[in-house]
Motif scaffolding. Structure first.
Motif: not given
Length: 419
Positions: A173-177, A196-197, A212-213, A238-242
């Motif tokens: 469930l990690l969203e922010r790293l 997400q971040v 990591t989409s 690797q980041l299609p939704n950045i």
């Protein structure tokens, strides 16, 4: 007798008031009345700062022990920021909170040797937020992950790349790293489907983003790397939704160590709306142009052009070489540069003015300039052609007034209205 409105407040309100106070003041509320006597013992959030309790190690340890021994109920947040550490004290406190449904754990070690986290730390199954500063992180072989963790921040933490990779993989469930100033990694593999971040400050030889989409916000400040091939196409694939991308230090050079042919550009990266990067060489300039072509929906651009030096000592023309580039959605631009590199920045400004019909604000931030130098620079800026007729030009917090037409020979009155 007059009504004691403070003491007659509901217990949940009294707990909320005490939670907003420093821990020392929250404990002192127990002397207000019998209704307040045990409120501080039920606080779900416990925050201990050395400067707010005592900088002396023994007094700080005694204060933490007193609060924990008298505590009633669960501890959802536990934060420690001591100046000195005693391993036995820390091990004991972490063991206590691991048995109390801890959800948020923050440990900031200041000015001391690295602290090795005990195995009890990895038994906090309900953790949703974990921050570690100056620790030695070695998960045991039996560690199965923090299944509820959403935020992970590690600063000055010693660990291997495999340890970080395994920890991330076991936090579904990690969203922010956030990884700052940790040991350099040979290969940084991040497999986080919910991430997400991403914020990374440090060095690596190679970064690989797997599954990591969902990442929308990336900040990377790269100190050193060893890869010599272009990574631009693979990185954006690797980041299609950045949506936001900030590139600092050497990360721009990592993306493309040499000029990238425009015909190899991938399909447009439509989501990207904010871009911040540093330009140091013509290679960095080419990366910026490639990203502008790849990201037609870009709305905001920030460029750090300090120490900009063109290859061969000559600033190439942005407009002459890339006149067909059009930034139809770009509305705000901010450029930082020191005075010696203003001429190089002017080429970039001229290119952006001609290729951005929707531009609303362009801000140029330079070092302190002599009034005469500022006047000459403002004159040059106001003399540039522009595609947008609703543009506000700002030079060091001074708004420049463009002439009525998109061209002209005399700007004296407009410039003198500012200086």
């Amino acid at each position: 007798m007059e009504l004691d409105r403070i003491s007659d407040m509901p217990s949940d309100v009294r707990v909320k008031i005490s939670s907003s106070l420093p821990i020392r003041d929250a404990v002192r509320t127990s002397v207000l009345s019998t209704n307040w006597r045990y409120i501080s013992a039920m606080l779900p959030h416990l925050v201990f700062y050395a400067h707010s309790i005592s900088t002396l190690p023994q007094k700080f340890a005694n204060a933490v022990d007193h609060v924990l021994l008298s505590h009633i109920g669960p501890v959802y947040k536990f934060k420690l920021a001591p100046k000195h550490i005693c391993v036995r004290d820390f091990d004991r406190w972490i063991l206590y909170v691991s048995r109390n449904s801890i959800k948020e754990f923050i440990l900031e070690i200041l000015g001391q040797p690295y602290y090795k986290l005990p195995s009890s730390m990895f038994l906090c199954r309900d953790l949703t937020h974990l921050e570690l500063h100056k620790c030695l992180l070695q998960p045991p072989s039996t560690f199965t992950g923090f299944k509820s963790l959403k935020t992970l921040k590690i600063v000055w933490v010693r660990l291997t790349g495999d340890a970080l990779q395994n920890m991330i993989a076991h936090c579904p469930l990690l969203e922010r790293l956030v990884v700052e100033d940790c040991d350099d990694f040979n290969q940084l593999n991040i497999n986080a489907p919910s991430l997400q971040v991403l914020r990374f400050i440090g060095g690596f030889k190679y970064i690989n983003l797997l599954n990591t989409s969902n990442i929308v916000d990336v900040y990377i400040e790269l100190y050193q790397f060893a890869c010599k091939s272009s990574n631009l196409l693979r990185f954006f694939a690797q980041l299609p939704n950045i949506h936001r991308l900030c590139m600092k230090a050497k990360f721009t050079k990592y993306l493309a160590d040499s000029c990238l042919p425009l015909e190899k550009l991938p399909k447009p990266c439509s989501p990207l709306q904010f871009l911040s990067l540093r330009i140091g060489t013509d290679y960095d300039k080419d990366i910026l142009l490639c990203i502008l072509r790849m990201c037609p929906a870009l709305e905001e651009l920030e460029v750090f052009a300090s120490n900009y030096k063109a290859i061969g000592g000559k600033v190439n023309s942005w407009v002459d070489e890339h006149h067909s580039c059009s930034n139809t959605q770009l509305g705000r631009v901010k450029i930082h540069c020191s005075f010696p590199e203003v001429d190089g920045a002017l080429e970039l400004i001229r290119f952006l003015l001609l290729s951005s019909p929707a531009l609303e604000t362009m801000t140029l931030c330079t070092t302190a300039l002599h009034p005469f130098v500022s006047y000459n620079l403002a004159t040059k800026l106001l003399g540039l052609w522009r595609a947008s007729l609703n543009l506000e030009m700002i030079l060091n917090d001074n708004v420049l007034l463009f002439p009525k037409y998109n061209y002209g020979t005399s700007f004296y009155d407009d410039v003198m209205s500012v200086f």
